[in-house]
Design a protein around this motif. Structure first.
Motif, mmCIF file in Angstrom:
data_model
loop_
_atom_site.group_PDB
_atom_site.id
_atom_site.type_symbol
_atom_site.label_atom_id
_atom_site.label_comp_id
_atom_site.label_asym_id
_atom_site.label_seq_id
_atom_site.Cartn_x
_atom_site.Cartn_y
_atom_site.Cartn_z
ATOM 1 N N ALA A 125 4.107 -2.848 8.978
ATOM 2 C CA ALA A 125 3.119 -2.024 8.283
ATOM 3 C C ALA A 125 1.730 -2.378 8.812
ATOM 4 C CB ALA A 125 3.208 -2.274 6.782
ATOM 5 N N PRO A 126 0.750 -1.487 8.607
ATOM 6 C CA PRO A 126 -0.597 -1.750 9.130
ATOM 7 C C PRO A 126 -1.125 -3.141 8.772
ATOM 8 C CG PRO A 126 -0.494 0.475 8.289
ATOM 9 C CD PRO A 126 0.843 -0.154 7.993
ATOM 10 N N LEU A 143 0.848 -1.193 0.000
ATOM 11 C CA LEU A 143 0.000 0.000 0.000
ATOM 12 C C LEU A 143 0.878 1.235 0.000
ATOM 13 C CD1 LEU A 143 -3.172 0.245 0.361
ATOM 14 C CD2 LEU A 143 -2.626 1.013 2.664
ATOM 15 N N ARG A 151 -2.069 14.999 11.004
ATOM 16 C CA ARG A 151 -2.817 13.762 11.148
ATOM 17 C C ARG A 151 -2.235 12.615 10.324
ATOM 18 N NH1 ARG A 151 -4.869 12.657 14.834
ATOM 19 N NH2 ARG A 151 -4.854 10.644 13.870
ATOM 20 N N ALA A 152 -1.080 12.849 9.713
ATOM 21 C CA ALA A 152 -0.587 11.841 8.790
ATOM 22 C C ALA A 152 -0.039 10.612 9.504
ATOM 23 C CB ALA A 152 0.494 12.441 7.909
ATOM 24 N N ALA A 153 0.578 10.828 10.660
ATOM 25 C CA ALA A 153 1.211 9.706 11.331
ATOM 26 C C ALA A 153 0.181 8.877 12.088
ATOM 27 C CB ALA A 153 2.265 10.226 12.292
ATOM 28 N N GLY A 154 0.594 7.731 12.586
ATOM 29 C CA GLY A 154 -0.313 6.895 13.360
ATOM 30 C C GLY A 154 -0.058 5.443 13.094
ATOM 31 N N VAL A 169 2.402 4.651 0.804
ATOM 32 C CA VAL A 169 2.292 5.473 1.997
ATOM 33 C C VAL A 169 1.780 6.839 1.587
ATOM 34 C CG1 VAL A 169 3.516 6.500 3.908
ATOM 35 C CG2 VAL A 169 4.246 4.285 2.990
ATOM 36 N N PRO A 170 0.658 7.238 2.144
ATOM 37 C CA PRO A 170 0.160 8.570 1.786
ATOM 38 C C PRO A 170 1.096 9.626 2.341
ATOM 39 C CG PRO A 170 -1.206 7.559 3.489
ATOM 40 C CD PRO A 170 -0.185 6.560 3.099
ATOM 41 N N ARG A 171 1.686 10.401 1.448
ATOM 42 C CA ARG A 171 2.631 11.420 1.916
ATOM 43 C C ARG A 171 1.846 12.680 2.214
ATOM 44 N NH1 ARG A 171 7.848 10.035 3.027
ATOM 45 N NH2 ARG A 171 8.258 12.233 2.667
ATOM 46 N N VAL A 172 0.955 12.575 3.177
ATOM 47 C CA VAL A 172 0.145 13.732 3.522
ATOM 48 C C VAL A 172 0.928 14.602 4.488
ATOM 49 C CG1 VAL A 172 -2.071 14.483 4.398
ATOM 50 C CG2 VAL A 172 -1.853 12.249 3.320
ATOM 51 N N ARG A 173 1.033 15.856 4.181
ATOM 52 C CA ARG A 173 1.677 16.766 5.108
ATOM 53 C C ARG A 173 0.668 17.117 6.181
ATOM 54 N NH1 ARG A 173 6.956 17.878 4.591
ATOM 55 N NH2 ARG A 173 6.449 19.703 5.822
ATOM 56 N N GLY A 174 1.165 17.367 7.365
ATOM 57 C CA GLY A 174 0.239 17.838 8.385
ATOM 58 C C GLY A 174 0.167 16.877 9.542
#
Lengths: 331, 562
Positions: free
Chosen positions: B468-469, B5, B14-17, B7-12
């Motif tokens: 990974a998840p 999958l 809420r991205a981690a977890g 990895v969504p490289r979302v900045r900000g």
């Protein structure tokens, strides 16, 4: 670019509560940094934010200059070791240690697991269920499991707190040796001053989410950045320069913090009324009322009988056991 | 959901977890939600809408007619009356049982716990027949004249729900810190005062939760009331069945379904609120505590002995005994007769049993797969308040089939899934799907505690070790879920095997299940038919108990769905 871990102005919030308030900290390659603070000081929140387990409300966590925002926990290469180990209860000791070695050839994995179990002093424990381990053994397995992942940064969250005292000292030594031997940079969260001083290259003192001071243990002890740090390290009471002078320490240009050995019994000193005498291993601890009314403790080698507590004790300050703080002079 | 999958490289922030991107578990929720929408919400909504249409035009007339009928309010009164009586008696008798089975230590406790839990999963029709065999004029207690009485129905309801109270309250009681009671006693309180002022208040959430749940089960009772109530007593459930199958008055049935929905939703809300309170209370307590039996435990032991012998064993014994009594003395003639196609039965009872097993296996497979997905989603701990509210909503929605009566589901299927776009009238899958809908809440309630018991830091440890998840799900969540899976499979299979409410609407004449055949048999005159019903009930009961016994045997001790 900064090599290793760089935390820059990190803020962690839980709803309206700010747990970590603009903390900046670095961990250089091979360095062990202790995060020292009372419970609720934000030290565990900071560790979790570095691991990626808590989102940052502001600021950044960087590794070798790369911003890790958006890098999920499992891609950071930072291994967290929890207070109670958090071994996977349905797996054996070997399967726990080998968890991060998934995908390697079986023989290689088995050999690595055996090596690591040797390293933490549990040879031959591989086939056992983790539920049969004692607390100290479980923590050693957790350490082996963390090392197996070959982390680029080790995050230890009060790894010794769940253990009793004797075990804590023994395992602390194991941990210290292992960290030195492997050279893995480490962030070590603890509320125990002795633990932090024993293991860390530098100690960072946190209180109320703020970073108060970062320094090598000896520097921290000799030059605490303020009264709050000094108090947390075990200094107290705090005397104004006049009081200090009257107790044999003239010429202080700031508040004087009295360390655990800062006040000594001396027949030539100032007589003070004795408030309390408590037996300690190898001696006694006498609480006296200083001239300004503050209580202070004096260590004594003599173990008093129960009914022969002296009513007065002459004391003086020992300069080597006291610090002069740069705080404004108000006690 | 694979390791590859991106990895969504979302900045900000809420991205981690650890749990992976929220979309992962939204995806896991899609299949069960679609299933629930098509096979539950749509049929039930269509049914409700049907109540507001008279002669092809929207109208309140149908509903008004039903609400104006004195018969309706008599039925509602009886429904509530038996539910109140059933839950009150269950709680009164269940409390001593919970104490004895969870707080006292004695040889045979495990066996007794297992025995007590059997009635809950017995097919309703079987229980109806068992009480009938006991209370009928020729039965062991025939002299009491209780056949077709309110008392008979309440007794049967308590028979079912006794274990719900014992388990729910017992699980909390076992974990109550005894030192609070010790403290009260050392302060001078007698045993009764300790019970009233310390123990019962601490147990209150569990008692309330059990009572609400039992009320729900009693209010939606169908098979047992249909068999035992005769013409004199009914519930909203049996009335829906009566209006539909006997009078063909669909608007009236739809209006009654709406009434039933109101009753069920209200008791589910109470049950949900008290369950949440109980989960909080349980978190505060430590390991199970018990002590050897003492003289002071005699009253609890006596009450429990009477309940177990008189209420649980007697009807089952009577059922087994009378299945062996034939016109020619004691023998297996009724069992032998099950092989034939006597009377107007379209298939032999053995064939019906085979139908039941095949249907139950399919229903179990559907319910367990959906249950795993739902439990996985519900066991997440989103950090945002919005996520938590969303999960609470999902939780409540998936509990709905528990109370939205099986009859309503069966009836709803009948009027929606019989034409395009989804024509399943002739598909044998219709019944397994309906049964899976009925079993799903039980499966979720069984799997969820094991998944919720996973310390979130185990996930965090695994993630920080580089998992990974998808790997976390495979190596942490799944092994835990599998520990509760045996019990979940047992519940699903037992529920499906005995399911009568929905199946009675949907079973086709040439493919009946065994409960349907039993009901047909007792509706016929003649000792032979009743004898065969008894024999078939014994067979069904034994099979159910075996399935449940197997599941209990492989379940971990800490799982307790109720």
């Amino acid at each position: 670019m900064v090599a290793g871990l760089q935390v820059a102005d990190a803020v962690v919030r839980y709803g309206p509560v700010t747990a970590v308030d603009r903390v900046s900290l670095e961990v250089a390659p091979g360095e062990v940094v202790a995060l020292l603070g009372a419970s609720g000081s934000g030290k565990s929140s900071l560790l979790r934010a570095v691991a990626g387990l808590e989102p940052l409300a502001a600021g950044a966590v960087r590794w070798d200059g790369e911003d890790l925002a958006g890098v999920p926990v499992h891609r950071r290469g930072f291994v967290v070791m929890f207070q109670d180990g958090q071994l996977f209860p349905h797996l054996s000791v070997a399967a726990n240690v080998g968890y991060a070695l998934d995908g390697r050839p079986r023989a290689e994995r088995d050999a690595r697991v055996a090596d690591l179990l040797d390293l933490v002093g549990l040879p031959g424990y591989g086939p056992r269920p983790v539920t049969a381990l004692s607390g100290g053994q479980a923590q050693r397995v957790a350490l082996a499991r963390s090392l197996a992942a070959e982390p680029r940064l080790l995050l230890l969250d009060e790894p010794l707190s769940a253990l009793d005292r004797g075990l804590r000292e023994h395992l602390g030594a194991v941990l210290d040796e292992t960290l030195r031997a492997t050279g893995i940079p480490t962030l070590y969260v603890t509320h125990d001053q002795d633990e932090a001083f024993a293991i860390a290259d530098r100690v960072a003192v946190l209180s109320g989410g703020r970073l108060l001071q970062v320094a090598e243990p000896s520097v921290l002890w000799r030059h605490p950045a303020g009264r709050e740090v000094a108090s947390f390290l075990g200094y107290g009471p705090f005397l104004d320069p006049a009081q200090a002078a009257s107790l044999g320490l003239p010429g202080a240009d700031g508040v004087v913090g009295v360390g655990p050995d800062g006040l000594v019994a001396d027949p030539a000193g100032t007589p003070c009324p004795v408030l309390e005498v408590r037996a300690r291993r190898g001696g006694a601890e006498v609480t006296v009322a200083l001239p300004d009314g503050q209580a202070a403790r004096v260590r004594s080698r003599e173990l008093p009988g129960h009914h022969e507590a002296p009513r007065q004790l002459a004391v003086r300050l020992d300069p080597d056991g006291c610090v002069v703080l740069a705080d404004p002079v108000s006690v | 959901m694979t390791a590859a999958l991106p990895v969504p490289r979302v900045r900000g922030p809420r991205a981690a977890g650890v749990g992976g991107h929220p979309w992962v578990w939204v995806a896991a929720a899609v299949l069960p939600v679609v299933f629930l929408a098509v096979f539950f919400a749509w049929p039930v909504a269509t049914l409700v809408a049907r109540g507001f249409i008279v002669d092809g035009r929207p109208s309140l007339a149908g509903v008004q007619d039903v609400l104006a009928a004195p018969r309706t309010w008599r039925i509602v009164g009886q429904t509530l009356g038996q539910a109140v009586a059933g839950s009150a008696v269950s709680v009164l008798l269940g409390l001593p049982g919970a104490y004895l089975l969870y707080r006292c230590r004695f040889p045979g406790r495990r066996a007794l716990r297992a025995l007590v839990s059997v009635p809950f999963v017995l097919p309703t029709v079987v229980v109806g027949v068992a009480f009938q065999s006991l209370l009928a004029p020729r039965g062991l207690l025939g002299f009491l004249g209780l056949q077709e009485s309110f008392v008979a129905i309440v007794a049967a309801l308590v028979f079912f729900n006794y274990s719900v109270v014992v388990r729910t309250v017992g699980a909390l009681w076992a974990r109550l810190d005894p030192r609070a009671e010790d403290a009260a006693r050392s302060l001078g309180a007698g045993r009764l005062r300790v019970l009233a002022t310390v123990t019962l208040p601490a147990l209150a959430p569990a008692i309330a939760s059990a009572a609400a749940l039992v009320f729900l089960f009693c209010a939606s009772a169908f098979g047992v009331v249909l068999v035992l109530g005769g013409s004199g007593y009914g519930t909203i459930e049996t009335e829906i069945w009566y209006q539909t199958t006997q009078l063909l008055d669909l608007p009236a049935a739809a209006a009654l379904s709406i009434l039933q929905l109101v009753v069920v939703t209200a008791s589910l809300m109470v049950a949900g609120a008290t369950r949440a309170r109980q989960e909080r209370a349980l978190r505060l307590s430590g390991n199970p505590v018990d002590a050897p039996l003492r003289r002071g435990d005699l009253p609890a032991a006596a009450v429990t002995a009477v309940v177990v012998a008189g209420l649980l064993l007697l009807p089952m014994g009577s059922l087994a005994w009378r299945s062996l009594v034939t016109a020619d003395g004691i023998g297996f003639a009724h069992y032998v007769a099950l092989g034939g196609r006597t009377g107007q039965l379209t298939v032999s009872a053995w064939q019906a049993l085979l139908n039941s097993v095949v249907t139950a296996v399919a229903a179990t497979a559907i319910a367990v797969v959906l249950g795993l997905l739902v439990s996985y989603v519900l066991s997440r701990r989103p950090s945002s308040p919005r996520g938590r509210r969303f999960l609470r909503g999902v939780d409540a929605v998936f509990m709905l089939p528990l109370g939205v009566s099986a009859v309503t589901v069966g009836f709803g299927f009948l009027i929606t899934l019989n034409r395009p776009p989804l024509d399943l009238r002739s598909s044998w899958l219709l019944i397994p799907v309906a049964q899976a809908m009925v079993a799903l809440p039980l499966v979720v309630r069984t799997l969820l505690p094991t998944l919720r018991a996973i310390d979130p830091r185990l996930h965090e440890a695994a993630a920080s070790l580089g998992a990974a998840p998808a790997r976390i799900v495979a190596t942490i969540d799944l092994p835990f879920a599998l520990r509760g899976l045996g019990l979940a499979v047992g519940f699903a299979f037992a529920t499906s095997l005995g399911e009568f409410g929905a199946t009675s609407f949907l079973a086709r004449p040439d493919r009946p299940t065994l409960p349907v055949v039993i009901f047909q048999l007792i509706g016929r005159p003649g000792a032979e038919n009743f004898g065969m019903a008894l024999a078939a009930s014994v067979v069904l009961a034994v099979l159910t108990a075996l399935a449940m016994g197997l599941a209990e045997w492989i379940r971990p001790r800490e799982v307790n769905p109720w």
